[in-house]
Design a protein around this motif. Structure first.
Motif, PDB file in Angstrom:
ATOM      1  N   ASP A  92      32.386   4.715  52.262  1.00  0.00           N
ATOM      2  CA  ASP A  92      33.613   4.084  52.795  1.00  0.00           C
ATOM      3  C   ASP A  92      33.288   2.848  53.602  1.00  0.00           C
ATOM      4  OD1 ASP A  92      35.107   7.336  53.438  1.00  0.00           O
ATOM      5  OD2 ASP A  92      35.103   6.080  51.609  1.00  0.00           O
ATOM      6  N   PHE A  93      32.233   2.851  54.305  1.00  0.00           N
ATOM      7  CA  PHE A  93      31.840   1.691  55.137  1.00  0.00           C
ATOM      8  C   PHE A  93      31.560   0.481  54.263  1.00  0.00           C
ATOM      9  CE2 PHE A  93      30.194  -0.583  58.634  1.00  0.00           C
ATOM     10  CZ  PHE A  93      29.073  -1.271  58.185  1.00  0.00           C
ATOM     11  N   PHE A  94      30.777   0.735  53.189  1.00  0.00           N
ATOM     12  CA  PHE A  94      30.483  -0.376  52.261  1.00  0.00           C
ATOM     13  C   PHE A  94      31.731  -0.878  51.555  1.00  0.00           C
ATOM     14  CE2 PHE A  94      26.097   1.412  52.532  1.00  0.00           C
ATOM     15  CZ  PHE A  94      25.451   0.246  52.893  1.00  0.00           C
ATOM     16  N   TYR A  95      32.618   0.050  51.262  1.00  0.00           N
ATOM     17  CA  TYR A  95      33.853  -0.344  50.577  1.00  0.00           C
ATOM     18  C   TYR A  95      34.708  -1.218  51.478  1.00  0.00           C
ATOM     19  CZ  TYR A  95      38.462   0.023  48.431  1.00  0.00           C
ATOM     20  OH  TYR A  95      39.661  -0.262  47.866  1.00  0.00           O
ATOM     21  N   ILE A  96      34.817  -0.883  52.759  1.00  0.00           N
ATOM     22  CA  ILE A  96      35.598  -1.668  53.729  1.00  0.00           C
ATOM     23  C   ILE A  96      34.958  -3.001  53.957  1.00  0.00           C
ATOM     24  CG2 ILE A  96      36.373  -1.760  56.134  1.00  0.00           C
ATOM     25  CD1 ILE A  96      36.637   1.329  55.992  1.00  0.00           C
ATOM     26  N   SER A  97      33.660  -3.018  54.051  1.00  0.00           N
ATOM     27  CA  SER A  97      32.939  -4.279  54.265  1.00  0.00           C
ATOM     28  C   SER A  97      33.137  -5.213  53.081  1.00  0.00           C
ATOM     29  CB  SER A  97      31.444  -4.003  54.482  1.00  0.00           C
ATOM     30  OG  SER A  97      31.263  -3.235  55.629  1.00  0.00           O
ATOM     31  N   ASP A  98      33.079  -4.661  51.879  1.00  0.00           N
ATOM     32  CA  ASP A  98      33.279  -5.484  50.676  1.00  0.00           C
ATOM     33  C   ASP A  98      34.694  -6.046  50.624  1.00  0.00           C
ATOM     34  OD1 ASP A  98      34.056  -5.268  47.398  1.00  0.00           O
ATOM     35  OD2 ASP A  98      32.258  -6.388  47.987  1.00  0.00           O
ATOM     36  N   LEU A  99      35.687  -5.286  51.042  1.00  0.00           N
ATOM     37  CA  LEU A  99      37.082  -5.723  51.032  1.00  0.00           C
ATOM     38  C   LEU A  99      37.294  -6.846  52.036  1.00  0.00           C
ATOM     39  CD1 LEU A  99      39.928  -5.244  49.923  1.00  0.00           C
ATOM     40  CD2 LEU A  99      40.269  -3.516  51.688  1.00  0.00           C
ATOM     41  N   MET A 100      36.675  -6.713  53.200  1.00  0.00           N
ATOM     42  CA  MET A 100      36.798  -7.741  54.217  1.00  0.00           C
ATOM     43  C   MET A 100      36.121  -9.039  53.789  1.00  0.00           C
ATOM     44  SD  MET A 100      36.260  -5.506  57.700  1.00  0.00           S
ATOM     45  CE  MET A 100      36.417  -6.980  58.719  1.00  0.00           C
ATOM     46  N   MET A 101      34.994  -8.916  53.136  1.00  0.00           N
ATOM     47  CA  MET A 101      34.292 -10.110  52.640  1.00  0.00           C
ATOM     48  C   MET A 101      35.139 -10.860  51.615  1.00  0.00           C
ATOM     49  SD  MET A 101      31.451 -10.535  54.214  1.00  0.00           S
ATOM     50  CE  MET A 101      30.526 -11.552  53.094  1.00  0.00           C
ATOM     51  N   ARG A 102      35.809 -10.111  50.748  1.00  0.00           N
ATOM     52  CA  ARG A 102      36.652 -10.757  49.732  1.00  0.00           C
ATOM     53  C   ARG A 102      37.817 -11.494  50.380  1.00  0.00           C
ATOM     54  NH1 ARG A 102      37.141  -6.240  44.887  1.00  0.00           N
ATOM     55  NH2 ARG A 102      34.912  -6.285  44.255  1.00  0.00           N
ATOM     56  N   ARG A 103      38.419 -10.814  51.389  1.00  0.00           N
ATOM     57  CA  ARG A 103      39.530 -11.478  52.068  1.00  0.00           C
ATOM     58  C   ARG A 103      39.054 -12.723  52.810  1.00  0.00           C
ATOM     59  NH1 ARG A 103      42.965  -6.427  54.698  1.00  0.00           N
ATOM     60  NH2 ARG A 103      43.727  -5.554  52.686  1.00  0.00           N
ATOM     61  N   LEU A 104      37.903 -12.622  53.441  1.00  0.00           N
ATOM     62  CA  LEU A 104      37.346 -13.768  54.157  1.00  0.00           C
ATOM     63  C   LEU A 104      37.027 -14.908  53.203  1.00  0.00           C
ATOM     64  CD1 LEU A 104      36.421 -14.903  56.874  1.00  0.00           C
ATOM     65  CD2 LEU A 104      34.188 -13.832  56.498  1.00  0.00           C
ATOM     66  N   PHE A 105      36.533 -14.544  52.018  1.00  0.00           N
ATOM     67  CA  PHE A 105      36.225 -15.565  51.014  1.00  0.00           C
ATOM     68  C   PHE A 105      37.496 -16.275  50.543  1.00  0.00           C
ATOM     69  CE2 PHE A 105      33.817 -17.553  47.797  1.00  0.00           C
ATOM     70  CZ  PHE A 105      34.584 -17.589  46.646  1.00  0.00           C
ATOM     71  N   ARG A 106      38.555 -15.430  50.330  1.00  0.00           N
ATOM     72  CA  ARG A 106      39.844 -16.024  49.919  1.00  0.00           C
ATOM     73  C   ARG A 106      40.379 -16.975  50.984  1.00  0.00           C
ATOM     74  NH1 ARG A 106      43.040 -10.776  47.400  1.00  0.00           N
ATOM     75  NH2 ARG A 106      41.690 -10.502  45.543  1.00  0.00           N
ATOM     76  N   ILE A 107      40.237 -16.516  52.249  1.00  0.00           N
ATOM     77  CA  ILE A 107      40.718 -17.388  53.348  1.00  0.00           C
ATOM     78  C   ILE A 107      39.955 -18.688  53.376  1.00  0.00           C
ATOM     79  CG2 ILE A 107      40.873 -17.585  55.860  1.00  0.00           C
ATOM     80  CD1 ILE A 107      41.474 -14.553  55.909  1.00  0.00           C
ATOM     81  N   CYS A 108      38.636 -18.626  53.201  1.00  0.00           N
ATOM     82  CA  CYS A 108      37.809 -19.835  53.199  1.00  0.00           C
ATOM     83  C   CYS A 108      38.189 -20.761  52.051  1.00  0.00           C
ATOM     84  CB  CYS A 108      36.333 -19.448  53.125  1.00  0.00           C
ATOM     85  SG  CYS A 108      35.735 -18.647  54.612  1.00  0.00           S
ATOM     86  N   VAL A 109      38.393 -20.119  50.878  1.00  0.00           N
ATOM     87  CA  VAL A 109      38.751 -20.927  49.714  1.00  0.00           C
ATOM     88  C   VAL A 109      40.103 -21.635  49.949  1.00  0.00           C
ATOM     89  CG1 VAL A 109      39.404 -20.838  47.289  1.00  0.00           C
ATOM     90  CG2 VAL A 109      37.395 -19.582  48.103  1.00  0.00           C
ATOM     91  N   ILE A 110      41.089 -20.841  50.474  1.00  0.00           N
ATOM     92  CA  ILE A 110      42.415 -21.431  50.740  1.00  0.00           C
ATOM     93  C   ILE A 110      42.311 -22.525  51.782  1.00  0.00           C
ATOM     94  CG2 ILE A 110      44.693 -20.946  51.694  1.00  0.00           C
ATOM     95  CD1 ILE A 110      44.459 -18.168  50.391  1.00  0.00           C
ATOM     96  N   SER A 111      41.494 -22.277  52.851  1.00  0.00           N
ATOM     97  CA  SER A 111      41.317 -23.295  53.899  1.00  0.00           C
ATOM     98  C   SER A 111      40.669 -24.552  53.333  1.00  0.00           C
ATOM     99  CB  SER A 111      40.477 -22.718  55.041  1.00  0.00           C
ATOM    100  OG  SER A 111      41.115 -21.612  55.615  1.00  0.00           O
ATOM    101  N   ALA A 112      39.671 -24.343  52.457  1.00  0.00           N
ATOM    102  CA  ALA A 112      39.003 -25.500  51.853  1.00  0.00           C
ATOM    103  C   ALA A 112      39.967 -26.298  50.981  1.00  0.00           C
ATOM    104  CB  ALA A 112      37.810 -25.030  51.048  1.00  0.00           C
ATOM    105  N   LEU A 113      40.803 -25.571  50.211  1.00  0.00           N
ATOM    106  CA  LEU A 113      41.777 -26.262  49.358  1.00  0.00           C
ATOM    107  C   LEU A 113      42.794 -27.034  50.198  1.00  0.00           C
ATOM    108  CD1 LEU A 113      42.421 -23.511  46.645  1.00  0.00           C
ATOM    109  CD2 LEU A 113      41.118 -25.644  46.381  1.00  0.00           C
ATOM    110  N   PHE A 114      43.233 -26.389  51.298  1.00  0.00           N
ATOM    111  CA  PHE A 114      44.188 -27.060  52.172  1.00  0.00           C
ATOM    112  C   PHE A 114      43.597 -28.308  52.800  1.00  0.00           C
ATOM    113  CE2 PHE A 114      47.907 -27.307  54.711  1.00  0.00           C
ATOM    114  CZ  PHE A 114      47.532 -27.746  55.955  1.00  0.00           C
ATOM    115  N   ALA A 115      42.311 -28.184  53.235  1.00  0.00           N
ATOM    116  CA  ALA A 115      41.629 -29.338  53.821  1.00  0.00           C
ATOM    117  C   ALA A 115      41.499 -30.461  52.806  1.00  0.00           C
ATOM    118  CB  ALA A 115      40.259 -28.916  54.347  1.00  0.00           C
TER     119      ALA A 115
END
Length: 262
Positions: free
Chosen positions: A3-26
């Motif tokens: 479960d820990f690895f699963y939560i960590s992987d989910l958070m990384m994906r969300r963080l990646f999406r946020i970075c991608v969206i932020s980069a696109l916005f920039a």
């Protein structure tokens, strides 16, 4: 642990999406700013283009003006030519301002020719139309003296001493003599016949005419006079020439016939 690895992987994906969206916005912001900057530059470049185009138009207009004198040169020549052509008419002005026309003497003139009023050779003279003078003797029409015991009053009538180069107009003794045309009095005149009889009068001249009027006593001998003005009075002839028709004598200064004017 899973479960820990699963939560960590989910958070990384969300963080990646946020970075991608932020980069696109920039990137969007940067690209929008760049496009606005390019538009401002293009507007700045367009303003001088308009000015430069107007300057070019002005420059072409100015150069067109600069080329105008070259086109005017033949006009100046034409003007010069007109001046040369008009020189003759200027020399003829002494005729034209009197209402006459300069023409060769071989043409018929309905009035009379005046000498020395036109340019060119002597065959070119000023033809003046007939202009009637006013009545000379008060109370009479301009009537030519008929033949009596002392001769005839028409122009070129036969006299003892030759042809009569004047016209006699019927007038009563002491009648008022009127000025036939406007002009200036040019002094007294006199003449004598073969018998020694003296006839006195006055000379009247204008730009067009010059006449000597005999058998009169003028009120004055010099100065301007107007047509119809009282000039003097007729001197009596009956005392010296019994049976003669009282008259004044009208003689042109150049010896021509005054009949067309009376």
């Amino acid at each position: 642990m899973t479960d820990f690895f699963y939560i960590s992987d989910l958070m990384m994906r969300r963080l990646f999406r946020i970075c991608v969206i932020s980069a696109l916005f920039a990137c969007y912001v940067v690209l929008s700013g760049a496009s606005e900057h390019e538009e401002r530059k293009s507007e700045q470049f367009r303003i001088p283009d308009k000015n430069s185009s107007s300057i070019k138009v002005k420059g072409n207009y100015t150069s067109a003006k600069d080329r105008r004198p070259k086109a005017v040169i033949p006009r100046k020549k034409v003007k010069t030519g007109n001046k040369r052509v008009s020189m003759g008419s200027r020399r003829d002005i002494s005729c034209t301002r009197l209402g006459g026309i300069c023409q060769p003497t071989r043409y018929i003139c309905q009035g009379r020719y005046l000498k020395g009023r036109c340019s060119g050779n002597k065959v070119q003279q000023c033809c003046m139309p007939v202009q009637a003078w006013s009545v000379l003797c008060a109370g009479h029409h301009n009537r030519v003296r008929a033949c009596d015991v002392h001769g005839c009053g028409a122009f070129n009538s036969q006299r003892v001493n030759g042809l009569h180069k004047a016209v006699d107009l019927v007038c009563d003794d002491y009648s008022i003599i009127n000025t036939p045309f406007s002009g200036s009095l040019a002094g007294p005149v006199s003449r004598k016949d073969p018998a020694g009889n003296q006839f006195d009068g006055v000379k009247l001249l204008s730009d067009e005419h010059c006449v000597k009027i005999f058998n009169i006593r003028p009120y004055r001998y010099f100065g301007p006079v107007t047509q119809g003005e009282a000039l003097g009075y007729l001197l009596p002839l009956q005392e010296r020439f019994s049976g003669i028709t009282s008259h004044l004598e009208l003689q042109m200064c150049d010896g021509t016939d005054p009949s067309p004017f009376i």
